[in-house]
Design an enzyme around this catalytic site. Sequence first.
Site, mmCIF file in Angstrom:
data_model
loop_
_atom_site.group_PDB
_atom_site.id
_atom_site.type_symbol
_atom_site.label_atom_id
_atom_site.label_comp_id
_atom_site.label_asym_id
_atom_site.label_seq_id
_atom_site.Cartn_x
_atom_site.Cartn_y
_atom_site.Cartn_z
ATOM 1 C CG ASP A 97 -41.941 6.265 -24.270
ATOM 2 O OD1 ASP A 97 -41.061 7.140 -24.264
ATOM 3 O OD2 ASP A 97 -41.668 5.044 -24.196
ATOM 4 C CB SER A 98 -39.914 6.027 -28.361
ATOM 5 O OG SER A 98 -39.300 5.611 -27.154
ATOM 6 C CB CYS B 72 -40.453 9.954 -25.231
ATOM 7 S SG CYS B 72 -38.976 9.455 -26.101
ATOM 8 C CD GLU C 228 -36.751 -1.652 -24.832
ATOM 9 O OE1 GLU C 228 -36.671 -2.361 -25.853
ATOM 10 O OE2 GLU C 228 -37.292 -0.526 -24.821
ATOM 11 C CB CYS D 144 -33.442 7.612 -20.282
ATOM 12 S SG CYS D 144 -33.927 6.267 -21.383
ATOM 13 C CG HIS E 173 -35.948 2.178 -21.040
ATOM 14 N ND1 HIS E 173 -36.672 3.085 -21.782
ATOM 15 C CD2 HIS E 173 -36.078 0.983 -21.665
ATOM 16 C CE1 HIS E 173 -37.225 2.457 -22.820
ATOM 17 N NE2 HIS E 173 -36.870 1.183 -22.762
HETATM 18 N N1 DGL Z 1 -38.132 6.766 -24.370
HETATM 19 C C1 DGL Z 1 -36.757 7.078 -24.681
HETATM 20 C C2 DGL Z 1 -36.281 8.230 -23.766
HETATM 21 O O1 DGL Z 1 -36.818 8.448 -22.701
HETATM 22 C C3 DGL Z 1 -35.843 5.872 -24.530
HETATM 23 C C4 DGL Z 1 -36.095 4.800 -25.566
HETATM 24 C C5 DGL Z 1 -35.807 5.243 -26.993
HETATM 25 O O2 DGL Z 1 -34.644 5.564 -27.320
HETATM 26 O O3 DGL Z 1 -36.750 5.291 -27.763
HETATM 27 O O4 DGL Z 1 -35.367 8.914 -24.132
#
Ligand code: DGL
Length: 272
Positions: free
Chosen positions: A14-15, A77, A154, A189, A191
């Site tokens: 993930d990012s 991600c 966050e 997403c 989050h």
């Molecule tokens: N992990 C990213 C997603 O699921 C969200 C956070 C980011 O923009 O890096 O799209």
Amino acid sequence: MNSSPSRAAIGVFDSGFGGLTVLKELVALIPSADYLYFGDTARLPYGSKSVETVGRYAVEATHFLEQQGANLLVIACNTATALALDQIKRAAHVPVIGVVEPGAEQASSASKNRRVVVIGTEATVSSHAYRKALEQRGMAAREKACPLLVPLVEEGWVEHPVTEQVAGIYLQDAFGDGFQGADVLVLGCTHYPLIKPLLRRVAPAHVSIVDSAHSTAKAVAGKVGDFYKALDRRGQPTLKFFATDSVEKFRRMGPNFLGHPVNSVEHVDLKE
Ligand code: DGL
């Protein structure tokens, strides 16, 4: 760089911290596997970046997780999946599962009237990866970018009036204008599972919510669950975390997404 673990492990990419929502679902469904989680915290967010940049970062992460011993990669991600899944698959030597197809598949099972709303980052929405996956299954999709939701989550504002108001404005727009009757909301997403109760309140009452984190864990369990069950491992899975930014911050933020303490975090410096 670390030596490879002695047991085959599922690599999760993930990012940043958000993919821990996917890891949480994976551990719940496949508790006998070991996991290597890579969060590219130094370079997040991916959601506002270009295809070229996200693709390059994702390929670096792929190589790193393979070097660590991952025998399967889960691209947690949504942005990386939407923008770079094909590129990741070409770079990888092990099977790769992203979050978009499982999310679209579950939306297809849940939707009666074949109209679906998807929310995600700016980059995910611009790629139309979800729309394409849903159209292939005979559904019409409205995609809505909700860029303010990631920073609000966050910040820990998962039950905050400001988040509720922001989400309400986004969803009112998404479910307007021809999509009033859409009967599924896809959380596209990492989050958004944290604000699922809040989204439930602001989404139209008739709508079912599909969480791509859960759908993906189910897809992974369908693919490798039997393999891990057959290993009959006893005890807890080993969770190992790698972050490209502060280890302390990862330890602090991680539990909000994973639901329990995050230990054994290692700092990684990916050389471009
Ligand atoms: N992990 C990213 C997603 O699921 C969200 C956070 C980011 O923009 O890096 O799209």
